[in-house]
Design a protein around this motif. Structure first.
Motif, short mmCIF file in Angstrom:
data_model
loop_
_atom_site.label_atom_id
_atom_site.label_comp_id
_atom_site.label_asym_id
_atom_site.label_seq_id
_atom_site.Cartn_x
_atom_site.Cartn_y
_atom_site.Cartn_z
N LEU A 18 2.21 2.55 -3.35
CA LEU A 18 2.92 1.67 -2.43
C LEU A 18 3.42 2.45 -1.21
CD1 LEU A 18 5.01 -0.68 -4.77
CD2 LEU A 18 3.18 -1.33 -3.20
N LEU A 19 3.93 3.64 -1.43
CA LEU A 19 4.40 4.46 -0.32
C LEU A 19 3.26 4.84 0.62
CD1 LEU A 19 6.99 6.79 -2.12
CD2 LEU A 19 7.47 4.96 -0.48
N VAL A 20 2.13 5.22 0.07
CA VAL A 20 0.97 5.61 0.88
C VAL A 20 0.47 4.41 1.68
CG1 VAL A 20 -1.44 6.36 0.78
CG2 VAL A 20 0.29 7.54 -0.56
N VAL A 21 0.29 3.27 1.03
CA VAL A 21 -0.20 2.07 1.71
C VAL A 21 0.82 1.62 2.77
CG1 VAL A 21 -0.76 -0.37 1.39
CG2 VAL A 21 -1.68 1.33 -0.18
N GLY A 22 2.10 1.66 2.43
CA GLY A 22 3.13 1.28 3.41
C GLY A 22 3.12 2.19 4.62
N GLY A 23 2.94 3.48 4.39
CA GLY A 23 2.86 4.43 5.51
C GLY A 23 1.67 4.16 6.39
N LEU A 24 0.52 3.87 5.79
CA LEU A 24 -0.68 3.57 6.58
C LEU A 24 -0.50 2.28 7.39
CD1 LEU A 24 -3.51 4.49 4.06
CD2 LEU A 24 -2.91 5.68 6.17
N ILE A 25 0.06 1.26 6.78
CA ILE A 25 0.29 0.00 7.49
C ILE A 25 1.30 0.23 8.62
CG2 ILE A 25 1.30 -2.32 7.30
CD1 ILE A 25 0.03 -2.45 4.48
N GLY A 26 2.36 0.96 8.36
CA GLY A 26 3.35 1.24 9.40
C GLY A 26 2.75 2.01 10.56
N ALA A 27 1.93 3.00 10.29
CA ALA A 27 1.29 3.77 11.35
C ALA A 27 0.34 2.90 12.17
CB ALA A 27 0.54 4.96 10.75
#
Length: 182
Positions: A18-27
């Motif tokens: 979730l953290l990795v996917v959230g970081g990618l979406i945020g970027a």
């Protein structure tokens, strides 16, 4: 006990993903926002240094170049005197006309921009607004059809607004038109 450890391991993996996917979406969202702001001509300002000015060079703009000297010795060029001015271009200058309606409107009301431009159908025109002594692209474009164009803008920029239409390819611009947002 193994069931407890397996459950915790799965939970840790899930949270990590979730953290990795959230970081990618945020970027991705941040990058898209920066590009949209750049296309809209939005720039940051500072209260201590004033607004930032931007210079925008139209695509396909030709810039004069000075050839580099080919030898160290000076060269002299002699031209015969001419009695007539240099020949002018046979193409008539194409002027962009711009009409704004209404001339006074409340914030975010529809301001209609119409005009004429003797240019090929499909020629793109961009709206520009005078801000801080420089022209800034407004996030609105339109195309010429049958020598005419029409579009609209909405703005909350109160007070006197000065705008123009600019040919996206050759940089030719209309006269300045103005309207007031109350």
């Amino acid at each position: 006990m193994d069931d407890e450890n397996a459950w915790l391991k799965q939970l840790a993996i899930g949270v990590g993903m979730l953290l990795v996917v959230g970081g990618l979406i945020g970027a991705t969202v941040a990058f898209a926002g920066i590009k949209v702001a750049d296309l809209a001509g939005i720039t940051g300002t500072s209260t201590t240094t004033g607004s930032q000015e931007r210079l925008r060079i139209p695509r396909n703009a030709s810039t004069p170049t000075t050839p580099a000297p080919t030898s160290a010795a000076p060269t002299t060029s002699i031209s015969p005197p001419t009695s007539s001015p240099p020949p002018s271009s046979s193409k008539p200058k194409r002027a962009i006309t711009l009409t704004v309606s209404p001339r006074t409107a409340p914030s975010f009301a529809r301001i209609t921009l119409t005009g004429t431009y003797r240019a090929p159908d499909g020629t793109s025109l961009r709206v520009q607004r005078l801000e801080g002594g420089g022209w800034v692209d407004f996030p609105v474009t339109t195309t010429v059809s049958g020598g005419r164009f029409s579009t609209y803008i909405q703005t909350g920029h109160t007070g006197l607004n000065r705008i123009r239409m600019t040919d996206v390819v050759d940089g030719r611009s209309s006269e300045v038109a103005s309207f007031t947002i109350t």
